[in-house]
Scaffold this motif. Structure first.
Motif, PDB file in Angstrom:
ATOM      1  N   GLY A  35       0.778  -1.234   0.000  1.00 37.45           N
ATOM      2  CA  GLY A  35       0.000   0.000   0.000  1.00 37.45           C
ATOM      3  C   GLY A  35       0.808   1.281   0.000  1.00 37.45           C
ATOM      4  N   VAL A  36       2.053   1.204  -0.467  1.00 35.68           N
ATOM      5  CA  VAL A  36       2.895   2.410  -0.485  1.00 35.68           C
ATOM      6  C   VAL A  36       2.965   3.043  -1.883  1.00 35.68           C
ATOM      7  CG1 VAL A  36       4.338   1.733   1.470  1.00 35.68           C
ATOM      8  CG2 VAL A  36       4.999   1.032  -0.840  1.00 35.68           C
ATOM      9  N   GLY A  37       2.354   2.359  -2.867  1.00 36.98           N
ATOM     10  CA  GLY A  37       2.346   2.900  -4.227  1.00 36.98           C
ATOM     11  C   GLY A  37       3.320   2.216  -5.182  1.00 36.98           C
ATOM     12  N   LYS A  38       3.682   0.977  -4.899  1.00 43.12           N
ATOM     13  CA  LYS A  38       4.598   0.268  -5.809  1.00 43.12           C
ATOM     14  C   LYS A  38       3.974   0.075  -7.189  1.00 43.12           C
ATOM     15  CE  LYS A  38       4.955  -3.269  -3.019  1.00 43.12           C
ATOM     16  NZ  LYS A  38       4.281  -2.726  -1.822  1.00 43.12           N
ATOM     17  N   SER A  39       2.768  -0.491  -7.220  1.00 45.02           N
ATOM     18  CA  SER A  39       2.135  -0.761  -8.516  1.00 45.02           C
ATOM     19  C   SER A  39       1.819   0.540  -9.246  1.00 45.02           C
ATOM     20  CB  SER A  39       0.855  -1.581  -8.321  1.00 45.02           C
ATOM     21  OG  SER A  39       1.167  -2.793  -7.680  1.00 45.02           O
ATOM     22  N   THR A  40       1.356   1.527  -8.488  1.00 43.97           N
ATOM     23  CA  THR A  40       1.059   2.838  -9.066  1.00 43.97           C
ATOM     24  C   THR A  40       2.315   3.408  -9.734  1.00 43.97           C
ATOM     25  OG1 THR A  40      -0.524   3.223  -7.287  1.00 43.97           O
ATOM     26  CG2 THR A  40       0.253   5.172  -8.464  1.00 43.97           C
ATOM     27  N   ASN A  87       5.974   9.137  -1.402  1.00 39.78           N
ATOM     28  CA  ASN A  87       4.649   9.128  -2.034  1.00 39.78           C
ATOM     29  C   ASN A  87       3.619   9.490  -0.966  1.00 39.78           C
ATOM     30  OD1 ASN A  87       2.556   8.717  -3.839  1.00 39.78           O
ATOM     31  ND2 ASN A  87       2.569   6.487  -3.616  1.00 39.78           N
ATOM     32  N   PHE A  88       2.423   9.841  -1.390  1.00 37.55           N
ATOM     33  CA  PHE A  88       1.342  10.240  -0.473  1.00 37.55           C
ATOM     34  C   PHE A  88       1.759  11.465   0.346  1.00 37.55           C
ATOM     35  CE2 PHE A  88       0.518   5.662  -0.942  1.00 37.55           C
ATOM     36  CZ  PHE A  88      -0.839   5.626  -1.143  1.00 37.55           C
ATOM     37  N   PRO A 124       2.523  13.758  -4.563  1.00 35.18           N
ATOM     38  CA  PRO A 124       1.563  14.224  -3.557  1.00 35.18           C
ATOM     39  C   PRO A 124       0.442  13.216  -3.315  1.00 35.18           C
ATOM     40  CG  PRO A 124       1.091  15.226  -5.682  1.00 35.18           C
ATOM     41  CD  PRO A 124       2.335  14.393  -5.869  1.00 35.18           C
ATOM     42  N   LEU A 125      -0.136  13.278  -2.145  1.00 33.27           N
ATOM     43  CA  LEU A 125      -1.387  12.556  -1.909  1.00 33.27           C
ATOM     44  C   LEU A 125      -2.426  13.276  -2.748  1.00 33.27           C
ATOM     45  CD1 LEU A 125      -3.174  10.621  -0.099  1.00 33.27           C
ATOM     46  CD2 LEU A 125      -3.552  12.616   1.319  1.00 33.27           C
ATOM     47  N   ASN A 126      -2.967  12.597  -3.763  1.00 31.14           N
ATOM     48  CA  ASN A 126      -3.859  13.286  -4.688  1.00 31.14           C
ATOM     49  C   ASN A 126      -4.828  12.287  -5.309  1.00 31.14           C
ATOM     50  OD1 ASN A 126      -4.877  14.622  -7.123  1.00 31.14           O
ATOM     51  ND2 ASN A 126      -3.317  16.180  -6.673  1.00 31.14           N
ATOM     52  N   ILE A 152      -4.048  10.575  -8.604  1.00 33.04           N
ATOM     53  CA  ILE A 152      -3.169   9.396  -8.648  1.00 33.04           C
ATOM     54  C   ILE A 152      -4.001   8.142  -8.382  1.00 33.04           C
ATOM     55  CG2 ILE A 152      -1.208   8.211  -7.555  1.00 33.04           C
ATOM     56  CD1 ILE A 152       0.202  10.830  -7.306  1.00 33.04           C
ATOM     57  N   ALA A 153      -4.895   8.240  -7.402  1.00 33.90           N
ATOM     58  CA  ALA A 153      -5.771   7.094  -7.122  1.00 33.90           C
ATOM     59  C   ALA A 153      -6.626   6.768  -8.347  1.00 33.90           C
ATOM     60  CB  ALA A 153      -6.642   7.404  -5.920  1.00 33.90           C
ATOM     61  N   PHE A 171      -5.406   4.587 -11.269  1.00 35.72           N
ATOM     62  CA  PHE A 171      -5.385   3.156 -10.992  1.00 35.72           C
ATOM     63  C   PHE A 171      -6.410   2.416 -11.851  1.00 35.72           C
ATOM     64  CE2 PHE A 171      -5.078  -0.361  -7.827  1.00 35.72           C
ATOM     65  CZ  PHE A 171      -3.730  -0.261  -7.549  1.00 35.72           C
TER      66      PHE A 171
END
Ligand SMILES: Nc1ncnc2c1ncn2[C@@H]1O[C@H](COP(=O)(O)OP(=O)(O)O)[C@@H](O)[C@H]1O
Ligand SMILES: [Mg+2]
Length: 288
Positions: free
Chosen positions: A13-18, A219-220, A246-248, A251-252, A255
């Protein structure tokens, strides 16, 4: 020869796939590269982002996922490697021969690795030797893709599977996304020890930052003093990209998968300039 880039962190949940998909689209659309994404995570998130649920289900039914690839090719049988590649995936347009190809993830990856381990156990009874052999073979199998691509991006799982360890060993550079919080500091320390093959943090920090094979990516990030402090703390011990994501919600939103291609600026909308900054900095760092 392809450049091997891994995206990894021991934390989920840290943004690896993103990040893996963001870099794949950037390198294809702006860098005009032929990019292969290898989804090594049984969560299959980068596959979902790149081909959607139906595409993923089709790959499973046709037995063309990463688990099938490892299982089928492990013994040196030579089916056509192209059978496992899904070309022109994702919803971002790329010029000419550039684009993103995927080796689809599989929920069965861990089971298949267990079977490969059993196969190898008939050759040796030493678990250490067996693990090393499976890891080495998996690494060779990923390496075989280097002729057809400029960049191979490996989206790694948080656990220490053979595939993840093989991928990390193969990587020319590992991007380590993290959330600026207390736990992340330890997660970055742990993955750094693994990548640099050192038993403790002191041994890692004795290697000059510019010589390390990994780089951390915040990230975030929110514009608070607390986030800045956590990032500065991690940057004391680890090489860190100046770019921060940024937490934005944009970005979500990136996905989710769309069937039609559009420009990369359109896909990332409000955060397109952050994605560009990340691409520019990483391209400079890796020479890509
Ligand atoms: N900077 C960000 N801002 C908002 N949401 C994000 C950001 N980065 C990632 N996310 C979201 O957080 C979730 C976890 O990201 P993911 O890339 O799947 O992490 P990991 O691969 O490390 O498990 C996803 O829903 C993703 O869309
Ligand atoms: Mg993931």
């Amino acid at each position: 020869m392809a450049y091997f880039l891994a995206v990894a962190n021991r934390k989920g949940g840290v943004g690896k796939s993103t990040t893996a998909v963001m870099l794949a689209h950037s390198l294809a659309a702006w860098g005009r590269k032929r990019v292969l994404v290898v989804d090594l995570d049984a969560q299959c998130n980068s596959s979902m982002i790149l081909i959607g649920g139906q595409g993923w289900s089709d790959a499973r039914n046709k037995r063309t996922t990463i688990a099938d690839y490892f299982f089928d090719l492990y013994d040196g049988v030579m089916p056509d490697m192209k059978d496992y590649l899904l070309p022109s995936v994702g919803d971002v347009a790329a010029p000419g021969r550039a684009g993103v190809t995927l080796i689809c993830g599989s929920l069965l990856l861990e089971d298949v690795q267990g079977e490969l381990y059993l196969k190898e156990s008939s050759q040796s009874k030493d678990p250490e030797v067996v693990s090393r052999r499976v890891q080495g073979r998996v690494k060779q199998l990923i390496k075989r893709f280097e002729t057809d691509f400029d960049v191979v991006i490996m989206d790694c799982p948080p656990g220490l599977s053979f595939a993840a360890l093989g991928g990390l060993q193969l990587a020319n550079k590992v991007v380590v996304p993290f959330r600026p919080d207390y736990v992340s500091q330890f997660a970055v320390d742990r993955i750094a020890m693994l990548i640099e093959d050192k038993g403790n943090l002191e041994a890692v920090t004795s290697v000059p930052k510019e010589q390390r094979r990994y780089v951390a990516l915040a990230n975030f990030v929110e514009p608070t003093g607390q986030d800045r402090q956590f990032i500065e703390l991690i940057a004391e011990d680890h090489p860190m990209l100046a770019t921060q994501l940024p937490l934005n919600p944009a970005i979500a939103k990136s996905f989710s998968w769309l069937p039609q291609k559009r420009s990369i600026e359109e896909k990332y909308g409000a955060v397109a300039s952050d994605v560009r900054k990340l691409y520019d900095e990483l391209a400079l760092l890796t020479g890509l």
